[in-house]
Design a protein around this motif. Sequence first.
Motif, PDB file in Angstrom:
ATOM      1  N   PHE A 277       0.826  -1.199   0.000  1.00 49.44           N
ATOM      2  CA  PHE A 277       0.000   0.000   0.000  1.00 49.44           C
ATOM      3  C   PHE A 277       0.865   1.256   0.000  1.00 49.44           C
ATOM      4  O   PHE A 277       0.452   2.297  -0.532  1.00 49.44           O
ATOM      5  CB  PHE A 277      -0.942  -0.011   1.199  1.00 49.44           C
ATOM      6  CG  PHE A 277      -2.072  -0.994   1.077  1.00 49.44           C
ATOM      7  CD1 PHE A 277      -3.346  -0.566   0.754  1.00 49.44           C
ATOM      8  CD2 PHE A 277      -1.871  -2.352   1.277  1.00 49.44           C
ATOM      9  CE1 PHE A 277      -4.400  -1.466   0.632  1.00 49.44           C
ATOM     10  CE2 PHE A 277      -2.902  -3.261   1.164  1.00 49.44           C
ATOM     11  CZ  PHE A 277      -4.174  -2.821   0.832  1.00 49.44           C
ATOM     12  N   ALA A 278       2.054   1.183   0.596  1.00 43.63           N
ATOM     13  CA  ALA A 278       2.968   2.328   0.567  1.00 43.63           C
ATOM     14  C   ALA A 278       3.400   2.635  -0.858  1.00 43.63           C
ATOM     15  O   ALA A 278       3.583   3.800  -1.234  1.00 43.63           O
ATOM     16  CB  ALA A 278       4.191   2.051   1.447  1.00 43.63           C
ATOM     17  N   SER A 279       3.571   1.599  -1.657  1.00 42.58           N
ATOM     18  CA  SER A 279       3.915   1.794  -3.061  1.00 42.58           C
ATOM     19  C   SER A 279       2.772   2.498  -3.791  1.00 42.58           C
ATOM     20  O   SER A 279       2.984   3.461  -4.541  1.00 42.58           O
ATOM     21  CB  SER A 279       4.216   0.444  -3.716  1.00 42.58           C
ATOM     22  OG  SER A 279       4.367   0.585  -5.113  1.00 42.58           O
ATOM     23  N   THR A 280       1.545   2.035  -3.576  1.00 47.90           N
ATOM     24  CA  THR A 280       0.377   2.637  -4.222  1.00 47.90           C
ATOM     25  C   THR A 280       0.273   4.120  -3.881  1.00 47.90           C
ATOM     26  O   THR A 280       0.091   4.975  -4.767  1.00 47.90           O
ATOM     27  CB  THR A 280      -0.903   1.922  -3.756  1.00 47.90           C
ATOM     28  OG1 THR A 280      -0.754   0.518  -3.951  1.00 47.90           O
ATOM     29  CG2 THR A 280      -2.117   2.427  -4.506  1.00 47.90           C
ATOM     30  N   LEU A 281       0.406   4.439  -2.611  1.00 43.90           N
ATOM     31  CA  LEU A 281       0.242   5.816  -2.162  1.00 43.90           C
ATOM     32  C   LEU A 281       1.393   6.700  -2.632  1.00 43.90           C
ATOM     33  O   LEU A 281       1.209   7.910  -2.854  1.00 43.90           O
ATOM     34  CB  LEU A 281       0.105   5.842  -0.641  1.00 43.90           C
ATOM     35  CG  LEU A 281      -1.175   5.146  -0.137  1.00 43.90           C
ATOM     36  CD1 LEU A 281      -1.116   4.921   1.372  1.00 43.90           C
ATOM     37  CD2 LEU A 281      -2.405   5.970  -0.507  1.00 43.90           C
ATOM     38  N   ASP A 392      -3.163   9.073   6.402  1.00 44.35           N
ATOM     39  CA  ASP A 392      -4.378   8.277   6.585  1.00 44.35           C
ATOM     40  C   ASP A 392      -5.572   8.918   5.884  1.00 44.35           C
ATOM     41  O   ASP A 392      -6.352   8.225   5.210  1.00 44.35           O
ATOM     42  CB  ASP A 392      -4.663   8.018   8.068  1.00 44.35           C
ATOM     43  CG  ASP A 392      -4.571   9.245   8.941  1.00 44.35           C
ATOM     44  OD1 ASP A 392      -4.310  10.354   8.412  1.00 44.35           O
ATOM     45  OD2 ASP A 392      -4.771   9.103  10.161  1.00 44.35           O
ATOM     46  N   LYS A 393      -5.734  10.229   5.998  1.00 40.55           N
ATOM     47  CA  LYS A 393      -6.835  10.906   5.305  1.00 40.55           C
ATOM     48  C   LYS A 393      -6.655  10.832   3.800  1.00 40.55           C
ATOM     49  O   LYS A 393      -7.629  10.654   3.052  1.00 40.55           O
ATOM     50  CB  LYS A 393      -6.923  12.359   5.760  1.00 40.55           C
ATOM     51  CG  LYS A 393      -7.376  12.532   7.210  1.00 40.55           C
ATOM     52  CD  LYS A 393      -7.493  13.999   7.583  1.00 40.55           C
ATOM     53  CE  LYS A 393      -7.932  14.155   9.031  1.00 40.55           C
ATOM     54  NZ  LYS A 393      -8.030  15.595   9.425  1.00 40.55           N
ATOM     55  N   TYR A 394      -5.420  10.973   3.350  1.00 44.48           N
ATOM     56  CA  TYR A 394      -5.132  10.904   1.918  1.00 44.48           C
ATOM     57  C   TYR A 394      -5.470   9.514   1.371  1.00 44.48           C
ATOM     58  O   TYR A 394      -6.117   9.392   0.320  1.00 44.48           O
ATOM     59  CB  TYR A 394      -3.650  11.217   1.698  1.00 44.48           C
ATOM     60  CG  TYR A 394      -3.224  11.250   0.251  1.00 44.48           C
ATOM     61  CD1 TYR A 394      -3.560  12.325  -0.570  1.00 44.48           C
ATOM     62  CD2 TYR A 394      -2.454  10.222  -0.290  1.00 44.48           C
ATOM     63  CE1 TYR A 394      -3.146  12.370  -1.897  1.00 44.48           C
ATOM     64  CE2 TYR A 394      -2.042  10.257  -1.607  1.00 44.48           C
ATOM     65  CZ  TYR A 394      -2.384  11.343  -2.404  1.00 44.48           C
ATOM     66  OH  TYR A 394      -1.987  11.379  -3.720  1.00 44.48           O
ATOM     67  N   ALA A 395      -5.064   8.475   2.088  1.00 50.96           N
ATOM     68  CA  ALA A 395      -5.353   7.111   1.649  1.00 50.96           C
ATOM     69  C   ALA A 395      -6.856   6.865   1.608  1.00 50.96           C
ATOM     70  O   ALA A 395      -7.376   6.224   0.681  1.00 50.96           O
ATOM     71  CB  ALA A 395      -4.675   6.110   2.577  1.00 50.96           C
ATOM     72  N   GLU A 457       5.147   0.179 -13.792  1.00 47.87           N
ATOM     73  CA  GLU A 457       6.472   0.325 -13.182  1.00 47.87           C
ATOM     74  C   GLU A 457       6.571  -0.488 -11.894  1.00 47.87           C
ATOM     75  O   GLU A 457       7.611  -1.090 -11.601  1.00 47.87           O
ATOM     76  CB  GLU A 457       6.730   1.809 -12.890  1.00 47.87           C
ATOM     77  CG  GLU A 457       8.191   2.162 -12.689  1.00 47.87           C
ATOM     78  CD  GLU A 457       8.431   3.660 -12.594  1.00 47.87           C
ATOM     79  OE1 GLU A 457       9.508   4.058 -12.133  1.00 47.87           O
ATOM     80  OE2 GLU A 457       7.522   4.427 -12.984  1.00 47.87           O
ATOM     81  N   SER A 458       5.464  -0.509 -11.141  1.00 47.66           N
ATOM     82  CA  SER A 458       5.463  -1.238  -9.865  1.00 47.66           C
ATOM     83  C   SER A 458       5.508  -2.736 -10.088  1.00 47.66           C
ATOM     84  O   SER A 458       6.222  -3.465  -9.378  1.00 47.66           O
ATOM     85  CB  SER A 458       4.206  -0.876  -9.062  1.00 47.66           C
ATOM     86  OG  SER A 458       4.156   0.502  -8.797  1.00 47.66           O
ATOM     87  N   TYR A 472      11.814 -11.865  -8.561  1.00 47.87           N
ATOM     88  CA  TYR A 472      12.140 -10.440  -8.663  1.00 47.87           C
ATOM     89  C   TYR A 472      11.274  -9.628  -7.712  1.00 47.87           C
ATOM     90  O   TYR A 472      10.260 -10.095  -7.195  1.00 47.87           O
ATOM     91  CB  TYR A 472      11.933  -9.955 -10.101  1.00 47.87           C
ATOM     92  CG  TYR A 472      12.856 -10.607 -11.095  1.00 47.87           C
ATOM     93  CD1 TYR A 472      14.094 -10.053 -11.398  1.00 47.87           C
ATOM     94  CD2 TYR A 472      12.492 -11.805 -11.715  1.00 47.87           C
ATOM     95  CE1 TYR A 472      14.945 -10.666 -12.306  1.00 47.87           C
ATOM     96  CE2 TYR A 472      13.336 -12.422 -12.615  1.00 47.87           C
ATOM     97  CZ  TYR A 472      14.566 -11.849 -12.905  1.00 47.87           C
ATOM     98  OH  TYR A 472      15.424 -12.459 -13.785  1.00 47.87           O
ATOM     99  N   TYR A 473      11.705  -8.391  -7.536  1.00 45.74           N
ATOM    100  CA  TYR A 473      10.976  -7.441  -6.708  1.00 45.74           C
ATOM    101  C   TYR A 473      10.680  -6.215  -7.549  1.00 45.74           C
ATOM    102  O   TYR A 473      11.528  -5.739  -8.296  1.00 45.74           O
ATOM    103  CB  TYR A 473      11.822  -7.055  -5.493  1.00 45.74           C
ATOM    104  CG  TYR A 473      11.035  -6.636  -4.280  1.00 45.74           C
ATOM    105  CD1 TYR A 473      10.231  -7.545  -3.594  1.00 45.74           C
ATOM    106  CD2 TYR A 473      11.098  -5.332  -3.798  1.00 45.74           C
ATOM    107  CE1 TYR A 473       9.522  -7.172  -2.458  1.00 45.74           C
ATOM    108  CE2 TYR A 473      10.393  -4.943  -2.660  1.00 45.74           C
ATOM    109  CZ  TYR A 473       9.604  -5.872  -2.005  1.00 45.74           C
ATOM    110  OH  TYR A 473       8.895  -5.502  -0.882  1.00 45.74           O
ATOM    111  N   GLY A 474       9.430  -5.714  -7.434  1.00 46.58           N
ATOM    112  CA  GLY A 474       9.060  -4.473  -8.102  1.00 46.58           C
ATOM    113  C   GLY A 474       9.092  -3.342  -7.100  1.00 46.58           C
ATOM    114  O   GLY A 474      10.021  -3.231  -6.312  1.00 46.58           O
ATOM    115  N   TYR A 475       8.077  -2.489  -7.110  1.00 49.90           N
ATOM    116  CA  TYR A 475       7.954  -1.457  -6.087  1.00 49.90           C
ATOM    117  C   TYR A 475       7.084  -2.013  -4.954  1.00 49.90           C
ATOM    118  O   TYR A 475       5.869  -1.868  -4.930  1.00 49.90           O
ATOM    119  CB  TYR A 475       7.315  -0.190  -6.655  1.00 49.90           C
ATOM    120  CG  TYR A 475       8.203   0.634  -7.559  1.00 49.90           C
ATOM    121  CD1 TYR A 475       9.579   0.420  -7.617  1.00 49.90           C
ATOM    122  CD2 TYR A 475       7.670   1.647  -8.352  1.00 49.90           C
ATOM    123  CE1 TYR A 475      10.389   1.174  -8.442  1.00 49.90           C
ATOM    124  CE2 TYR A 475       8.473   2.414  -9.183  1.00 49.90           C
ATOM    125  CZ  TYR A 475       9.832   2.171  -9.229  1.00 49.90           C
ATOM    126  OH  TYR A 475      10.626   2.934 -10.052  1.00 49.90           O
TER     127      TYR A 475
END
Length: 541
Positions: A277-281, A392-395, A457-458, A472-475
């Motif tokens: 979720f940190a990647s999404t935000l 939190d409000k932004y999410a 990209e993620s 592999y690892y993305g974002y």
Amino acid sequence: MHSILKNLLILLFTVIAFENSKAQTIPSTRSGKIFFTNSAVTVNKIATEDNLQKTILTNKTNLFISVFLAKTLSSSLHDLAPALSLDSLSKIGNYQFSFLVDDHLIYQTNLIPGAPRALQQQTETEWNKPLIDNQNEGAWWSQSAWNRFMFNGGDQALTEGTHIFKLLIRPYIKVPDLKIGNIIAQGQLELLVKRKPDVNVSDIKLSEIKSYPDLTPSEDSFDHNSIKKLKAYIDADVFRHVTSVVALKKGKILLEEYFNGSSRDSLHDVRSVGKSFASTLTGMAIRDGYIKSVEQTLGDFYQVKDFQQYSGAKQRVKLKELMTMSSRFDGDDDDPNSPGNEENMYPTDNWVKFALDLPLDTVKYDHQWHYFTTGVMLLGSTLDQVIPGGLDKYADNKLFKPLNITNYKWQYMPQKAPSTAGGIRMNALDFAKYGQLYANKGRWKGKQILPEAWVNESLSHQIPITEKPGEYYGYLFWNKIYRSGGKIQEAYYCSGNGGNKIYIFKDLDLVVVITATAYGNGYAHRQADQIIEEYILPAIL
């Protein structure tokens, strides 16, 4: 004067303890034996007839050992290294467990010094511990040894039917070469293994699929018998502590099953699944102009010089490196001795300071992948401070409300920001919506919620995962190949302790959520992948 007396008393106690540890106890008829029971016992009260000669091993069986030694472990270690002190012995030596099935050595493990504790090594000649305790998994070092045995061949060796299981215990030290003593305790048990139940699929019913906000039942066909067998295996603890299995096909609910007391409304603690979720935000924050790009550095957001272990290299650490777990911070959650291990962060009252105080290791880490939870927390903290009104409000406004996700719970760090280290809770179908957002290239109900370019990209091969060829690892998304029916299927996925997963299959328009509570158990991730390869994919393909 008081301190001198105190030191003398400590020295006297140490000498007495050491001499006691060297002293052999009077051998009894039980010395050198291991008794087996199906429950915990008071070891000095156990009767010979309580020692199991045979037992049935199902997925719900408990198995405990009572060990009777002729002398303490410290005394046996002293025999291997007579010149070493009491404290030194407890730091470099311990028990070696050897697990045999049908007289074949399957696995051997040297227990890490420190468990059991030094005082127990020095004083105990009789002790009782669990190998399997289904009600209290992961509580003891003995259970960890059993789990390693099962992971390293025991699961394959203990096939259905009758087997002779043997456990041998020896002392060992490493000074620096490994020295192993003679057997100090041993026991054997006949096991009738019945871990796979007989399944009559005609007696099993799958749950009726009902509509859910923004999700409707799928009309796609699948092999119901495969899922019925999976359901029976989860109920019988072949797959353990699973709480839900949900699948969306083409954005519609194909499968929805709940286990172990959970339901459609249950909020699941999926641990590090929350990192994604940190990647999404981050992608949303870049779109909205709060962050310029993933190439921005910590020096753009923090006065790095105000923290310990300052270096120009630390100031130049990029957000992208935090998202791909490739920064040079000396932090590795897979290394208990790493200064940046997440377990060192949680007790502190300022997680951001903990992170920015860490040293860099530009020798050990040359921009390769290493699992670093603290870095993801730092990424979330950065978002929280640059986004007006907080993360939190932004999410809630930018991610959860558009997905019609209304019931969820963040965990918070001491600085009151949502913890992107992991632990966000929501129900399984809402987690499936999150996965479907990525399957939809960032679109939901006709609106572009997340930029398609960010999704691409993620979900890409940003960096190879260390010591996992072909993965592999993305974002903050994992990637690997799954095999079923002679075909390969590539998936990106979120992953959390306990066997929690959100799978997004690249070419199938398929999202699968598995939630589970097998926290800290080595089988947790392996069983989730087994569910995918042996049941979910065969049913759908």
